[in-house]
Write an enzyme that holds these catalytic residues in place. Structure first.
Site, PDB file in Angstrom:
ATOM      1  N   ASP A  63       0.822  -1.200   0.000  1.00  0.00           N
ATOM      2  CA  ASP A  63       0.000   0.000   0.000  1.00  0.00           C
ATOM      3  C   ASP A  63       0.854   1.248   0.000  1.00  0.00           C
ATOM      4  OD1 ASP A  63      -2.350   1.801   0.569  1.00  0.00           O
ATOM      5  OD2 ASP A  63      -3.281  -0.151   0.705  1.00  0.00           O
ATOM      6  N   SER A  72     -10.576  -0.629  -0.047  1.00  0.00           N
ATOM      7  CA  SER A  72      -9.256  -0.890   0.509  1.00  0.00           C
ATOM      8  C   SER A  72      -9.261  -0.837   2.021  1.00  0.00           C
ATOM      9  CB  SER A  72      -8.210   0.054  -0.070  1.00  0.00           C
ATOM     10  OG  SER A  72      -8.516   1.361   0.249  1.00  0.00           O
ATOM     11  N   HIS A  76      -0.754  15.003   6.106  1.00  0.00           N
ATOM     12  CA  HIS A  76      -0.270  16.317   6.522  1.00  0.00           C
ATOM     13  C   HIS A  76      -1.381  17.258   6.956  1.00  0.00           C
ATOM     14  CE1 HIS A  76       3.918  16.510   6.440  1.00  0.00           C
ATOM     15  NE2 HIS A  76       4.087  16.311   5.152  1.00  0.00           N
TER      16      HIS A  76
END
Ligand code: NAG
Ligand code: NAG
Ligand code: NAG
Ligand code: NAG
Ligand code: NAG
Ligand code: NAG
Ligand code: NAG
Length: 736
Positions: free
Chosen positions: A143, A514, A214
């Site tokens: 990943d 996912s 971030h």
């Protein structure tokens, strides 16, 4: 308490690329080349030398300055290499002995970007009784990187790393090799494919660290926007290198949540490498993709991978509304940030409260909390979000009793839903106070009470039949994948929106298959530890035949799209995974590598295409599309007036229960069909005994395009076990 003794990771790192990326050279491209290693001359001591020498020999004489460049060689999951070369050189290479196939490298994108949080989800599966069994099983996660400091990777109480582990903890930018431990036992990153494709590329995080969280980035996307396809990406060749290395390092389970666009299995690197991994006894679980809800949106449904659909969870989150008069109301919300809204003006305006006019909403008072009364209205929140995001208002209090207003699986705007009776206090206060204000805290606690039946199929989860190969029902199973929230904030600083909305950086807006895939990988790891003798097919079968097609209200699982109609196996496969039941399935549908070879051999591929997948250790002496699989799909061609179809399947089940057992079949036939099972009783005298049966579907319909489904269940007499397989009768996929 941790679910697994060891949950190490092999990582493919994706990189944020600078905007002015130089264009890749026009003549030279990166190609992934598949080779038949049985052609390797004995003179070469390793595959690496063979491939290098081959590349040297195809070098164009005209272009002395540019040589073909070897990027990766692969030798574990499959044989071959990735190289940068010209078209002419590729043509010459195609004449080399042992060449099977080649195709250009391509971009892959993660199905979401918040991978470092996935493993914490395992603590939510409630499989504690079995946690001791997770010992020594190694999961490889391919990943976008990892945040190694996450508490999810604390190794308190972990036993020693298994001796067979051959992986490393690769140091790199902001990634010290001492960051790995007994739980996170390895980490690697792969970026040669990106570098080869884009010479001069600026890689912002040259390590296995996941950069996708971030604070600034979070703040800029937190309100009103749906984070989709964040610009982190890698190349197929990098993913391949990660898989090849994971196989060499000794993983037991591979968890791959990547999107790519390859439809043909022989040109799908994950399918090819996945075959090699399965051959080595590794179960490969992949996400179905997020292209739903339409029919046949599952492009890359790999028959030998465990393909996972994504569903909602039965946990919803509370938002606490506190009025200026100190009155508090707990509503529900799925706004995915841990946010606090402090002392904003509360606006109740009857005209505005219909919240059905973009113009009026745009004029809502600046920096306000507005009240939207959706009582008895059939308004979808999906449309409300976009109107609200264009409004000056910052937060919404939504009045509704009917949680079906939440047709969209996202909740991108800070809002809290309260009932009409709770709303009376809000309206009274807002109407009678000179300066009404309110505060809201999101995500404080988890509501035990679900406002809607769960699980339900996520709208974005890709639907079968699989375009790559529709003859095996995909997806296989469903697991939680919608708005999974992690309990950890990797950054200490918080971001702020306007003056009064404070967001933590732990922003997990994205939902997706996912998120679902690692659940399945984790449960597979438990099963592998509990039953070390089970093949990947047996593990998969155990999870599929015990999966639950019903939700927590006992009704068939619904689809969050199409107005919550009942979902079909083309969306949910066998149903929602039930880890506890999977430990003891009674019977399994086993399959070995030869069975998968026989399937590939039936696919009408050229000999080169076939060998690209199955390699030279196998031959096509016994092609068969009737794989011993725990589900059934019958595809019909849509005819003008009348559709008829007859399909016969043969299946063999292995008794993995404790001893003698007798099973009787129960059939729930798809509409318009008859199902014949022979025999209808299976008698096992001992453990591991096999018994076979045949299933014939006869389908007849006047309709054009309908999907009908049912199931067969083998029910143990005087026992606990029930072994269910879905049956779906569906139009095939057209070749467009
Ligand atoms: C890695 O971290 C350890 C412990 O904090 C430190 O002693 C070591 O110097 C670090 N190594 C590098 C290469 O930064
Ligand atoms: C309610 O909102 C409408 C539309 O913005 C506005 O014209 C009206 O004056 C408002 N009513 C009150 C009482 O503020
Ligand atoms: C909005 O809702 C109000 C009250 O239900 C209704 O009178 C009005 O016609 C609606 N407007 C639109 C544009 O749907
Ligand atoms: C909300 O709308 C319903 C139905 O239109 C109405 O009966 C109710 O009084 C309204 N509530 C508030 C607080 O405006
Ligand atoms: C609500 O809207 C949906 C989608 O527009 C529609 O299919 C459904 O019939 C409506 N329900 C009611 C009760 O009006
Ligand atoms: C094909 O494989 C089978 C099983 O491994 C073997 O018995 C047979 O001899 C092989 N046939 C050829 C032509 O290689
Ligand atoms: C379908 O039925 C219509 C009406 O009965 C008939 O005219 C037509 O020929 C039929 N088509 C076929 C392909 O049988």
């Amino acid at each position: 308490m941790e679910l697994f003794q060891l949950v190490p990771l092999i990582l493919l790192s994706f990189y944020l690329l600078s905007n002015n990326v130089p264009q890749a050279s026009a003549q030279r491209s990166t190609y992934i080349v598949h080779m038949d290693k049985s052609f390797m001359p004995k003179a070469f001591s390793s595959h690496h030398y063979w491939y290098s020498s081959m590349l040297q020999s195809v070098k164009s004489v005209a272009q002395t300055s540019l040589e073909p460049k070897l990027v990766y060689t692969y030798d574990n999951a499959f044989h071959g290499f990735t190289a940068v070369m010209s078209k002419n050189e590729l043509q010459a290479l195609k004449r080399s002995p042992g060449f099977l196939s080649a195709y250009a490298d391509d971009v892959v994108t993660p199905d979401t970007t918040h991978s470092y949080k996935f493993l914490s989800l395992n603590t939510a599966t409630g499989l504690w009784p079995a946690s001791q069994y997770g010992k020594d099983v190694i999961i490889g996660v391919i990943d976008s990187g990892i945040w190694p400091e996450s508490p999810s990777f604390k190794d308190d109480g972990m036993t020693e790393i298994p001796a067979r582990w051959k992986g490393i903890c690769q140091s790199g930018e902001e990634f010290n090799s001492s960051l790995c431990n007994k739980k996170l036992i390895g980490a690697r990153y792969f970026n040669e494919g990106v570098r080869a494709a884009i010479p001069g590329v600026t890689i912002t995080m040259n390590s296995a660290r996941d950069e996708s969280g971030h604070g600034t980035h979070v703040a800029s996307t937190a309100v009103g926007n749906y984070v989709d396809g964040v610009s982190f990406f890698g190349y197929e060749s990098d993913a391949l290198a990660g898989i090849d290395q994971a196989v060499a390092d000794g993983v037991d389970i591979l968890s791959i949540s990547l999107s790519y666009r390859r439809r043909d299995l022989y040109e799908n690197p994950i399918a090819i490498a996945g075959f090699g991994a399965r051959e080595k006894g590794i179960l490969v679980s992949v996400s179905a993709g997020n292209r739903g809800p339409s029919f046949a949106t599952l492009l890359e449904g790999i028959p030998w991978a465990f393909v996972v659909a994504s569903g909602t969870v039965d946990r919803w989150f509370s938002g606490t509304l506190t009025l200026g008069n100190s009155k508090t109301i707990t509503g529900w919300t799925m706004f995915p940030a841990r946010a606090v809204v402090r002392n904003l003006n509360l606006v109740y305006n009857e005209t505005l409260s219909a919240c059905n006019s973009t113009e009026l909403l745009a004029e809502a008072p600046d920096q306000s909390i507005i009240v939207c009364n959706l009582t008895d209205k059939n308004t979808s929140l999906f449309f409300l979000w976009s109107d609200l995001s264009r409004s000056n208002a910052r937060v919404a209090i939504i009045i509704s009793e009917d949680t079906s207003i939440l047709r969209s699986t996202s909740f991108p705007y800070p809002g809290v839903v309260i009932t009409p009776s709770e709303a009376r206090d809000v309206v009274n206060y807002a109407s009678n106070s000179d300066t009404p204000i309110a505060s809201i805290t999101f995500q404080e606690t988890i509501l035990g009470l679900e406002p809607r039946a769960a699980p339900a199929l996520s709208g974005s989860s890709s639907r079968g039949p699989a375009r790559s190969y529709p003859g095996i029902l995909k997806p296989d199973i469903m697991a939680p994948g919608v708005l999974i929230l992690a309990a950890y904030n990797p950054y200490t600083s918080t971001a702020r929106i306007d003056n009064n909305i404070f967001l933590s950086s732990d922003y997990t807006l994205l939902s997706g298959t996912s998120m679902a895939c690692p659940h399945i990988s984790g449960i597979a790891a438990l099963l592998k530890a509990a039953h070390p003798d089970w093949s990947p097919a047996a593990i998969q079968s155990a999870m599929m035949t015990t999966a639950n097609p019903r939700d927590n209200t006992g009704k068939p699982i619904k689809d969050t799209e199409f107005n919550y109609r009942v979902a079909t196996p083309l969306g949910i496969g066998s149903g929602q995974v039930d880890p506890n039941r999977a430990l003891d399935p009674g019977l399994v549908y086993d399959a070995n590598v030869q069975d998968y070879v026989n399937l590939v051999c039936s696919m009408n591929f050229t000999p080169e295409q076939t060998r690209t997948i199955i390699r030279s250790s196998y031959n096509c002496s016994n092609p068969s599309s009737d794989l011993n699989y725990p589900s059934f799909i019958a595809l019909y061609e849509v005819q003008e007036n009348r559709t008829t179809l007859t399909r016969k399947f043969k299946r063999t089940v292995t008794n993995v229960g404790n001893g003698a057992a007798t099973y009787k079949v129960k059939v729930d036939k798809p509409k318009g069909s008859t199902i014949t099972i022979s025999p209808e009783t299976l008698v096992f005298r001992k453990k591991n005994e096999k018994q076979s049966y045949s299933l014939t579907i006869r389908y007849r319909s006047n309709n054009e395009f309908v999907i009908n489904d049912g199931s067969i269940t083998w029910i143990e007499e005087n026992g606990q076990h029930t072994v269910r397989s879905p049956i779906v009768v569906t139009p095939g996929v057209s070749d467009d």
